[in-house]
Design a protein around this motif. Structure first.
Motif: not given
Length: 604
Positions: A94-102, A118-129, A91-92
């Motif tokens: 978990e991606v966010q938690l990974f960014a904050n911890t590592s 929260q961003s509506p552009e996460t589909d194009s700016l974040c990795p596919r889950l 999930t996003l």
């Protein structure tokens, strides 16, 4: 010619250092023109370029499970990250938690980690889950997915080849421990074979030939048994198993043909074993006067490894010589400089020519050592440091001869490479006539290559004896060998054949070990390429060590022929050969006369 070629190679090396960017390839770079692990300069038109990536040393591909290729680059966005995600992120959150911890941000730099969910552009700016677990590839710092499904799709795109390079990469990486163990086995067998030839006897040759025959038959039997086992295995469903079955059939057919040919040759040459053993013992006596001859392949191999590493480094620099240009989406594309491809071709020719030059230096050094020891009147007082003396003479006086000989090999080898490329390009096309023509031309150039190599070896020996140039030495050697070929050329040829069987024995035992090791993982990997790689390495290592005996035999044969030309055995003109060699020559001549008489009686 020698100075011009060396100067141009030095120019290419200097140009690659100045214009190349090997760091992009070694350390990796993102889609926005930033080299990972480095402080970068901005690229005009790319707002996300010019960032400090000192702490971000790994390259992460946002869509590693379904990558695409657009032109010559990956369609998926690549980012510089602090560490690779070693566990699957579903999930996003978990991606966010990974960014904050590592501190490793897996979305595009313009998106803050607080806005991942929260961003509506996460589909194009974040990795596919889901984001698959990945680990950093050693040396190149790429985050490679660890799940088999993602890896099988990602590896061929990363190497930019959907077939060949994927098989090489996956096969070698999955069986790297086995390959390393088999290479060590090949090295140990080659050393044992060299030791056996060093103290060869008639009994040892008979045992050795028996082992070769058993090894050939055993490998053929194992290959056909494996093919039968594959065809009767009803559980074969994976592509890897089907690929292995096809490769086993091909190996079995080739090994059967090779075995049949070698068994016929062994049967034809069986009556010359005794004289061959005596010839090898004469060669061993020549080696005994300079035992460090056996170590010549070691330093030659070390020099070749150094040159190959340098050549690859220059090639990588040439491959990364390009300018950065901003494209759509603020990404950066590196376009190669004009004329760089012509340098690649010259660099390839330089690889062949320089490698052959290094090998030719070894051959001429060994030939000069044999010549120095052979034409020494006092056999009880051998010359001091004959190898160093021969090497210094080659470097000071005969570099032109070595350059011409190695250039001649290069000229013959380039058409072979062209015809090989043409044959591979025509495989997919239904034009049997063109494929057959290219294959026949390749075989003709292969025969010419072997003949030129033998001519070069004799020319180097003649140069060491007379000090003449390459062309004169080659002409004189050919004339003398043609005139005196009736003495014991057949015995010498069988000596070379016995040495070749030694190489075959090393390859047989190494391949057998590879078959047994790789067969346990038949479901997990296509082991055809790793097995071919191991077989090639085994033959190269065996050839490197056993070629010492071939070179010594060829040099002794030419020295003997020149000795017969210039001396008659009288007190005024005594032979340079010792009594043991002279008695062998007499027995060899008697053998040839007896065989000729037998053939004459048969005709009558």
């Amino acid at each position: 010619m020698q100075c011009l070629g060396a100067e141009y190679l030095m120019f290419i090396m200097g140009y690659s250092v100045i214009a190349g960017a090997t760091g992009r390839l070694l350390f990796g770079y993102d889609s926005f023109g930033n080299v990972c692990g480095k402080r970068n300069s901005p690229v005009e038109g790319a707002p996300l370029s010019g960032q400090d990536m000192t702490l971000k040393k790994h390259v992460f591909f946002m869509n590693s499970c379904n990558p695409e290729v657009k032109g010559l680059r990956l369609g998926t966005i690549a980012l510089c990250v602090s560490s690779c995600p070693e566990e699957q992120l579903n999930t996003l959150e978990e991606v966010q938690l990974f960014a904050n911890t590592s501190g490793s941000f897996l979305c595009v730099y313009s998106l803050n980690s607080f806005n991942y969910t929260q961003s509506p552009e996460t589909d194009s700016l974040c990795p596919r889950l889901p984001v698959p677990p990945s680990k950093s590839f050693p040396l190149f710092n790429r985050c490679i997915p660890q799940t088999p499904e993602c890896y099988s799709l990602f590896a061929p795109v990363l190497t930019n080849d959907g077939d060949t390079l994927h098989r090489i990469l996956s096969g070698i990486m999955s069986g790297r421990d086995t390959i390393l163990g088999l290479c060590i086995l090949a090295l140990a067998l080659s050393l044992a074979m060299m030791f056996a030839f060093r103290f060869i006897t008639i009994l040892l040759v008979h045992i050795f030939i028996s082992l070769v025959i058993l090894g050939l038959l055993f490998v053929c039997g194992v290959l056909w048994w494996l093919y039968y086992d594959y065809t009767n295995d009803l559980s074969i469903e994976l592509d890897t198993e089907r690929e292995n079955m096809k490769c086993v059939l091909g190996f079995a057919i080739v090994s059967t043909v090779v075995t049949a040919v070698l068994l016929i040759l062994i049967f034809v040459f069986r009556k010359r074993i005794k004289l061959t053993v005596e010839l090898l013992q004469v060669a061993n006596k020549a080696i005994s006067s300079s035992p460090f001859l056996l170590l010549q392949p070691v330093w030659t191999f070390a020099i070749l490894i150094f040159f190959w590493v340098l050549w690859v480094a220059v090639l990588l620099s040439l491959g990364t010589a390009g300018s950065a240009h901003a494209i759509e989406g603020g990404q950066v594309e590196y376009r190669p400089l004009s004329g760089i491809r012509y340098m690649w071709w010259y660099h390839l020719i330089g690889l062949i020519w320089t490698s052959e030059f290094i090998l030719a230096c070894q051959q001429m050094t060994m030939a000069g050592t044999v010549v120095t020891c052979y034409f020494n009147r006092n056999k009880n007082d051998p010359p001091d440091h004959p190898i160093l003396s021969s090497l210094s003479i080659v470097l000071c006086y005969h570099q032109g001869t070595v350059v011409k000989g190695s250039f001649l090999i290069t000229v013959v080898r380039i058409p072979r490479m062209i015809f090989t490329y043409v044959y591979d390009a025509l495989k997919e096309k239904h034009n049997a006539w063109l494929r057959c023509t290219s294959r026949c031309c390749y075989c003709c150039f292969w025969c010419l290559d072997e003949y030129v190599r033998h001519l070069n070896q004799n020319a180097y020996t003649a140069t060491a004896i007379n000090g003449t140039d390459f062309c004169t030495s080659g002409k004189d050697a050919l004339k003398i060998l043609t005139k005196n070929s009736r003495h014991f050329i057949s015995v010498n040829s069988f000596g070379d054949f016995i040495i070749f069987l030694g190489k075959v024995l090393v390859v047989c035992f190494t391949v057998f070990g590879g078959l047994m090791a790789f067969n346990y993982n038949r479901v997990l990997q296509v082991w055809a390429i790793p097995l071919l790689l191991v077989a090639f390495f085994a033959y190269v290592v065996a050839h490197s060590f056993l070629s010492v005996f071939e070179t010594v035999l060829d040099a002794l044969f030419l020295c003997f022929a020149i000795d017969l030309e210039t001396n008659d055995g009288s007190s005024e003109k005594p032979y340079f050969m010792d009594q043991e060699f002279l008695s062998f020559v007499n027995r060899s001549s008697f053998f040839q006369q007896g065989r000729a008489a037998g053939e004459l009686l048969t005709k009558e």
